[in-house]
Scaffold this active site. Structure first.
Site, PDB file in Angstrom:
ATOM      1  N   ARG A 190      10.219  14.498  17.101  1.00  0.00           N
ATOM      2  CA  ARG A 190       9.388  13.664  16.243  1.00  0.00           C
ATOM      3  C   ARG A 190       7.978  14.248  16.287  1.00  0.00           C
ATOM      4  O   ARG A 190       7.602  14.913  17.255  1.00  0.00           O
ATOM      5  CB  ARG A 190       9.351  12.226  16.760  1.00  0.00           C
ATOM      6  CG  ARG A 190      10.681  11.519  16.696  1.00  0.00           C
ATOM      7  CD  ARG A 190      10.565  10.126  17.335  1.00  0.00           C
ATOM      8  NE  ARG A 190      11.831   9.427  17.253  1.00  0.00           N
ATOM      9  CZ  ARG A 190      12.754   9.443  18.211  1.00  0.00           C
ATOM     10  NH1 ARG A 190      12.547  10.111  19.328  1.00  0.00           N
ATOM     11  NH2 ARG A 190      13.879   8.778  18.059  1.00  0.00           N
ATOM     12  N   LYS A 212      10.209   6.246  21.399  1.00  0.00           N
ATOM     13  CA  LYS A 212      11.081   5.190  20.857  1.00  0.00           C
ATOM     14  C   LYS A 212      12.219   4.860  21.830  1.00  0.00           C
ATOM     15  O   LYS A 212      13.359   4.708  21.428  1.00  0.00           O
ATOM     16  CB  LYS A 212      11.619   5.585  19.482  1.00  0.00           C
ATOM     17  CG  LYS A 212      10.536   5.739  18.429  1.00  0.00           C
ATOM     18  CD  LYS A 212      11.113   6.120  17.102  1.00  0.00           C
ATOM     19  CE  LYS A 212      11.324   4.899  16.261  1.00  0.00           C
ATOM     20  NZ  LYS A 212      11.778   5.218  14.913  1.00  0.00           N
ATOM     21  N   HIS A 252       9.639  14.875  10.194  1.00  0.00           N
ATOM     22  CA  HIS A 252      10.902  14.208  10.550  1.00  0.00           C
ATOM     23  C   HIS A 252      12.099  14.879   9.873  1.00  0.00           C
ATOM     24  O   HIS A 252      13.217  14.787  10.362  1.00  0.00           O
ATOM     25  CB  HIS A 252      10.841  12.715  10.234  1.00  0.00           C
ATOM     26  CG  HIS A 252      11.696  11.909  11.149  1.00  0.00           C
ATOM     27  ND1 HIS A 252      11.363  11.652  12.464  1.00  0.00           N
ATOM     28  CD2 HIS A 252      12.907  11.323  10.959  1.00  0.00           C
ATOM     29  CE1 HIS A 252      12.316  10.941  13.029  1.00  0.00           C
ATOM     30  NE2 HIS A 252      13.268  10.724  12.142  1.00  0.00           N
ATOM     31  N   ARG A 290      13.546  17.198  12.321  1.00  0.00           N
ATOM     32  CA  ARG A 290      14.388  16.510  13.319  1.00  0.00           C
ATOM     33  C   ARG A 290      15.795  16.309  12.756  1.00  0.00           C
ATOM     34  O   ARG A 290      16.789  16.605  13.414  1.00  0.00           O
ATOM     35  CB  ARG A 290      13.763  15.168  13.709  1.00  0.00           C
ATOM     36  CG  ARG A 290      14.594  14.365  14.711  1.00  0.00           C
ATOM     37  CD  ARG A 290      13.795  13.180  15.228  1.00  0.00           C
ATOM     38  NE  ARG A 290      14.596  12.227  15.980  1.00  0.00           N
ATOM     39  CZ  ARG A 290      14.958  12.367  17.244  1.00  0.00           C
ATOM     40  NH1 ARG A 290      14.626  13.455  17.906  1.00  0.00           N
ATOM     41  NH2 ARG A 290      15.669  11.426  17.852  1.00  0.00           N
ATOM     42  N   HIS A 315      18.942  10.125  21.574  1.00  0.00           N
ATOM     43  CA  HIS A 315      19.311   8.812  21.032  1.00  0.00           C
ATOM     44  C   HIS A 315      19.959   7.951  22.112  1.00  0.00           C
ATOM     45  O   HIS A 315      20.847   8.396  22.814  1.00  0.00           O
ATOM     46  CB  HIS A 315      20.323   8.962  19.884  1.00  0.00           C
ATOM     47  CG  HIS A 315      19.771   9.576  18.656  1.00  0.00           C
ATOM     48  ND1 HIS A 315      20.574  10.242  17.758  1.00  0.00           N
ATOM     49  CD2 HIS A 315      18.524   9.633  18.150  1.00  0.00           C
ATOM     50  CE1 HIS A 315      19.835  10.673  16.749  1.00  0.00           C
ATOM     51  NE2 HIS A 315      18.582  10.323  16.982  1.00  0.00           N
ATOM     52  N   TYR A 327      24.801  12.514  11.458  1.00  0.00           N
ATOM     53  CA  TYR A 327      24.881  13.968  11.362  1.00  0.00           C
ATOM     54  C   TYR A 327      26.316  14.472  11.293  1.00  0.00           C
ATOM     55  O   TYR A 327      26.608  15.420  10.578  1.00  0.00           O
ATOM     56  CB  TYR A 327      24.157  14.611  12.546  1.00  0.00           C
ATOM     57  CG  TYR A 327      22.727  14.152  12.648  1.00  0.00           C
ATOM     58  CD1 TYR A 327      21.827  14.389  11.624  1.00  0.00           C
ATOM     59  CD2 TYR A 327      22.281  13.446  13.757  1.00  0.00           C
ATOM     60  CE1 TYR A 327      20.518  13.936  11.695  1.00  0.00           C
ATOM     61  CE2 TYR A 327      20.972  13.002  13.849  1.00  0.00           C
ATOM     62  CZ  TYR A 327      20.095  13.252  12.813  1.00  0.00           C
ATOM     63  OH  TYR A 327      18.812  12.808  12.886  1.00  0.00           O
TER      64      TYR A 327
END
Length: 182
Positions: free
Chosen positions: A41, A66, A135, A138, A161, A170
């Site tokens: 990010r 995050k 982004h 990413r 994640h 993805y």
């Protein structure tokens, strides 16, 4: 302009080529390449410090935001080269004694806004059909890993994640996974 949220590998390469002809080619190429390779990010990449990089050991510490899983990634040959070139050029920048990896010409940490602007400008110079932003790099990383046949769990860990639902995007839309069915 397309509303697509990721760049393809060929678009990333075109972005890098355009960065070579900008005002800060060593910094911008290194930043774009590392942002893509590590799926960062914008706030993660502009927060990198020199201490996060172990060139001798060939590793970089990725502090995910995050509430993501932070981890250590290997530094790959192309990025090590770009990083070494940038670190040599960085010595001539005002603020070279700073801890921040990516510096502005004024010697400050490169801001999120400046990173957005430089990637947008490179995308325009590269003639991309989309106006790129950080982004998208990413997402490009996630799709490139899926295209290489990486397992969803590995991609999840690599991108930091916590929830696999953020990673399935993805692999679920990847046509390559259907190639060997018949």
């Amino acid at each position: 302009m397309s509303s697509r949220k990721h760049l393809t590998l060929s678009e990333v390469k075109r972005l890098l080529l355009a960065a070579r002809y900008g005002t800060d080619p060593e910094r911008d190429c290194c930043l774009i390449w590392m942002c893509f390779i590590h799926g960062c990010r914008v706030s993660e990449i502009n927060s990198w410090k020199l201490a996060d990089i172990d060139l001798n050991g060939g590793n970089i510490y990725i502090h995910r935001l995050k509430n993501g899983f932070s981890t250590i990634h290997p530094l790959y040959a192309n990025e090590r080269s770009a990083l070494s070139t940038w670190l040599e050029t960085r010595k001539s920048y005002r603020g070279a004694d700073s801890d921040w990896l990516f510096l502005s010409r004024k010697g400050n940490r490169l801001s999120r806004q400046r990173i957005y602007a430089l990637i947008r400008d490179c995308s325009i110079r590269a003639g991309l059909e989309v106006e790129a932003h950080p982004h998208m790099l990413r997402h490009a990383c996630g799709f490139a890993l899926a295209d290489k046949g990486m397992d969803t769990r590995l991609i999840q860990d690599y991108l930091g994640h916590r929830n696999i639902q953020h990673t399935v995007l993805y692999t679920a839309s990847n046509a390559r996974r259907f190639r060997e069915i018949w």
